[in-house]
Write a protein that holds these residues in place. Structure first.
Motif, PDB file in Angstrom:
ATOM      1  N   UNK A 145       0.825  -1.223   0.000  1.00 24.43           N
ATOM      2  CA  UNK A 145       0.000   0.000   0.000  1.00 24.43           C
ATOM      3  C   UNK A 145       0.853   1.265   0.000  1.00 24.43           C
ATOM      4  N   UNK A 146       0.337   2.286  -0.688  1.00 23.92           N
ATOM      5  CA  UNK A 146       1.013   3.574  -0.757  1.00 23.92           C
ATOM      6  C   UNK A 146      -0.012   4.693  -0.652  1.00 23.92           C
ATOM      7  N   UNK A 147       0.481   5.903  -0.418  1.00 19.54           N
ATOM      8  CA  UNK A 147      -0.404   7.055  -0.263  1.00 19.54           C
ATOM      9  C   UNK A 147      -0.617   7.760  -1.599  1.00 19.54           C
ATOM     10  N   UNK A 148      -1.837   8.265  -1.762  1.00 21.55           N
ATOM     11  CA  UNK A 148      -2.140   9.121  -2.890  1.00 21.55           C
ATOM     12  C   UNK A 148      -1.954   8.472  -4.244  1.00 21.55           C
ATOM     13  N   UNK A 149      -1.460   9.268  -5.178  1.00 21.88           N
ATOM     14  CA  UNK A 149      -1.335   8.836  -6.564  1.00 21.88           C
ATOM     15  C   UNK A 149      -0.231   7.798  -6.743  1.00 21.88           C
ATOM     16  N   UNK A 150       0.648   7.677  -5.760  1.00 18.40           N
ATOM     17  CA  UNK A 150       1.755   6.727  -5.885  1.00 18.40           C
ATOM     18  C   UNK A 150       1.259   5.284  -5.993  1.00 18.40           C
ATOM     19  N   UNK A 151       0.099   4.986  -5.395  1.00 18.96           N
ATOM     20  CA  UNK A 151      -0.452   3.640  -5.503  1.00 18.96           C
ATOM     21  C   UNK A 151      -0.825   3.286  -6.930  1.00 18.96           C
ATOM     22  N   UNK A 152      -1.401   4.244  -7.653  1.00 18.02           N
ATOM     23  CA  UNK A 152      -1.760   4.005  -9.055  1.00 18.02           C
ATOM     24  C   UNK A 152      -0.513   3.995  -9.934  1.00 18.02           C
ATOM     25  N   UNK A 153       0.413   4.914  -9.670  1.00 15.47           N
ATOM     26  CA  UNK A 153       1.675   4.931 -10.438  1.00 15.47           C
ATOM     27  C   UNK A 153       2.372   3.581 -10.343  1.00 15.47           C
ATOM     28  N   UNK A 154       2.492   3.066  -9.132  1.00 10.42           N
ATOM     29  CA  UNK A 154       3.202   1.804  -8.923  1.00 10.42           C
ATOM     30  C   UNK A 154       2.503   0.650  -9.633  1.00 10.42           C
ATOM     31  N   UNK A 155       1.170   0.640  -9.614  1.00  8.51           N
ATOM     32  CA  UNK A 155       0.423  -0.447 -10.242  1.00  8.51           C
ATOM     33  C   UNK A 155       0.528  -0.387 -11.756  1.00  8.51           C
ATOM     34  N   UNK A 156       0.410   0.799 -12.313  1.00  2.00           N
ATOM     35  CA  UNK A 156       0.594   0.969 -13.759  1.00  2.00           C
ATOM     36  C   UNK A 156       2.000   0.541 -14.170  1.00  2.00           C
ATOM     37  N   UNK A 157       2.991   0.934 -13.393  1.00  2.00           N
ATOM     38  CA  UNK A 157       4.372   0.565 -13.699  1.00  2.00           C
ATOM     39  C   UNK A 157       4.604  -0.936 -13.539  1.00  2.00           C
ATOM     40  N   UNK A 158       3.946  -1.552 -12.549  1.00  2.00           N
ATOM     41  CA  UNK A 158       4.046  -3.001 -12.384  1.00  2.00           C
ATOM     42  C   UNK A 158       3.525  -3.728 -13.619  1.00  2.00           C
ATOM     43  N   UNK A 159       2.347  -3.361 -14.070  1.00  2.00           N
ATOM     44  CA  UNK A 159       1.740  -4.044 -15.211  1.00  2.00           C
ATOM     45  C   UNK A 159       2.600  -3.887 -16.462  1.00  2.00           C
ATOM     46  N   UNK A 160       3.093  -2.670 -16.699  1.00  2.00           N
ATOM     47  CA  UNK A 160       3.959  -2.464 -17.856  1.00  2.00           C
ATOM     48  C   UNK A 160       5.267  -3.234 -17.692  1.00  2.00           C
ATOM     49  N   UNK A 161       5.804  -3.245 -16.487  1.00  2.00           N
ATOM     50  CA  UNK A 161       7.046  -3.965 -16.240  1.00  2.00           C
ATOM     51  C   UNK A 161       6.901  -5.461 -16.460  1.00  2.00           C
ATOM     52  N   UNK A 162       5.793  -6.043 -16.014  1.00  2.00           N
ATOM     53  CA  UNK A 162       5.570  -7.472 -16.227  1.00  2.00           C
ATOM     54  C   UNK A 162       5.470  -7.812 -17.709  1.00  2.00           C
ATOM     55  N   UNK A 163       4.792  -6.972 -18.482  1.00  2.00           N
ATOM     56  CA  UNK A 163       4.692  -7.202 -19.923  1.00  2.00           C
ATOM     57  C   UNK A 163       6.064  -7.177 -20.579  1.00  2.00           C
ATOM     58  N   UNK A 164       6.865  -6.189 -20.210  1.00  2.00           N
ATOM     59  CA  UNK A 164       8.177  -6.020 -20.836  1.00  2.00           C
ATOM     60  C   UNK A 164       9.152  -7.109 -20.398  1.00  2.00           C
ATOM     61  N   UNK A 165       9.135  -7.442 -19.116  1.00  2.00           N
ATOM     62  CA  UNK A 165      10.032  -8.485 -18.614  1.00  2.00           C
ATOM     63  C   UNK A 165       9.684  -9.847 -19.217  1.00  2.00           C
ATOM     64  N   UNK A 166       8.395 -10.116 -19.377  1.00  2.00           N
ATOM     65  CA  UNK A 166       7.987 -11.369 -20.011  1.00  2.00           C
ATOM     66  C   UNK A 166       8.519 -11.435 -21.443  1.00  2.00           C
TER      67      UNK A 166
END
Length: 439
Positions: A205-226
């Motif tokens: 968990x994170x505060x504010x917009x950082x929670x959405x930033x991290x999730x968007x970056x996670x999804x993009x990162x998983x696609x690219x790493x795969x």
């Protein structure tokens, strides 16, 4: 040293900088700039085609009539200087790559494109801030991994939370987690899910917009790493009618900015839920049919709803996994709400913004929370994207809060999907097209 000077200094240590926006479909788009040329774009922004927010998953552009549109001209990507982060896998060991998150502005007058998902979320977080509240949240992101050469899942069967499966896939999962953590993406927990090749990453968990930033970056990162490791990753909501669907549950609470206390918790109440929590629940339930369009934004998403382990009707319940809104009430630090409606293909910025908008309607208008219920007692959620889009447009309070521009652009973008599938009556043919587009 000013923030701008600091970021200028930091980018000098990289070879390339990615200027990234999240479009309406949740796809990362933008440009890569050699670091030697990147400093000049930190203040003035970087130009790209003004319709980039409206590209479909097949890069078809939905054109929106707008007074500031001009002949397929450019818009400006304005970077958020607080978001510069390394992309350790970005240069494949041959170049150092970083990324900075951006929002879109009209070039003609430098005003915001109000349909930009990150901008829409920032407006809702500002509304919380004005009430002295902060959002504390994290997503549970489900995804599938397949071998790219055979398109077979990386494990077979339904070994839910199996350490044996996690050990078999550990070299991949641990490698991915290590790279993601270097990029500032902190996954709290990982486990195998109830379908072949399916995993869940529980975000810290994170505060504010950082929670959405991290999730968007996670999804993009998983696609690219795969892609870089002989795999294919997907967040497609329903790959197989016989298997579990892919969700993105959104867990959140509100925290007082002054006291840092959980605004959803009240030890004096028998269920430990505060008045704010009950009003928030009422707001979510009031707008749930409209929210469905935003949390289940593809045709395929509706194959997941109304199925086991996924929401089918509108109701809340304490620790009820059948509920569209599951409530946890375990003390000051363990009291929060879980919006179970979002699908794997949902956009985290839009989910978070819409959840805040609906919840705040309940708080500001002091809506009365109905009693907790059961699956059979709740009003059904929409059964199709077309139905959900009509509910969204009819919910004038939510449209006004999120912005007419955002909602009209979102609907226009989704209409591309509806048009693409129009006339396909055969279910197998529809499913094959869904896999082609959403995978």
């Amino acid at each position: 040293m000013s923030k701008l000077e600091r970021v200028r200094s930091e980018i000098a240590s990289y070879d390339y900088i990615r200027f990234a926006i999240c479009d309406i479909n949740g796809t990362s788009r933008g440009q890569v700039v050699p670091s030697r040329n990147a400093a000049k774009y930190l203040e003035g922004g970087n130009e790209i085609i003004q319709g980039a927010l409206m590209l479909s998953l097949e890069s078809e552009m939905a054109i929106i009539p707008h007074e500031k549109c001009y002949h397929y001209g450019n818009m400006t990507l304005v970077p958020d200087l607080d978001t510069l982060r390394p992309i350790p896998w970005g240069g494949d060991g041959k170049a150092k790559v970083a990324e900075i998150s951006c929002e879109c502005r009209w070039k003609i007058d430098n005003s915001p494109q109000e349909a930009c998902p990150r901008y829409v979320l920032r407006q809702q977080i500002q509304r919380l801030d004005e009430l002295g509240l902060d959002l504390y949240s994290g997503f549970e992101i489900e995804y599938f991994l397949f071998y790219a050469d055979t398109m077979k899942p990386v494990f077979s069967g339904k070994d839910f939370m199996s350490h044996r499966i996690q050990n078999q896939t550990g070299p991949l999962l641990f490698k991915f987690d290590g790279e993601l953590f270097k990029a500032g993406i902190d996954v709290d927990k990982i486990h195998s899910e109830y379908a072949p090749g399916m995993f869940e990453a529980v975000m810290k968990p994170q505060y504010g917009i950082e929670g959405a930033d991290a999730t968007f970056n996670l999804k993009q990162g998983l696609l690219e790493l795969a892609d870089l490791n002989g795999l294919k990753a997907t967040f497609m909501s329903k790959l197989d009618l016989e298997q579990t669907g892919c969700g993105a549950h959104f867990n959140f609470s509100l925290v007082s900015k002054d006291t840092r206390e959980n605004a959803f918790y009240d030890q004096k109440e028998s269920d430990s839920l505060s008045t704010t929590a009950k009003q928030w629940i009422a707001g979510i339930l009031k707008h749930s049919r409209a929210l469905t369009a935003l949390t289940s934004p593809t045709i395929n998403c509706y194959r997941r709803l109304h199925q086991p382990w996924a929401p089918g009707s509108i109701f809340w319940g304490i620790e009820d996994r059948e509920a569209s809104l599951r409530v946890k009430n375990h003390g000051p630090s363990g009291t929060y709400l879980e919006n179970r409606m979002p699908s794997g293909r949902s956009n985290p910025y839009i989910v978070m913004a819409a959840t805040i908008a609906a919840g705040l309607d309940g708080v500001k208008n002091k809506l009365v929370c109905p009693p907790s219920a059961s699956l059979k007692e709740g009003e059904p959620l929409p059964f199709t994207l077309d139905e959900a889009l009509k509910d969204l447009q009819a919910d004038r309070d939510l449209v006004k809060t999120l912005g007419e521009e955002f909602v009209s652009w979102f609907v226009k973008c989704k209409e591309l999907d509806l048009k693409r599938f129009a006339g396909l009556a055969d279910d197998k043919e529809r499913m094959a097209l869904e896999k082609k587009i959403y995978f």
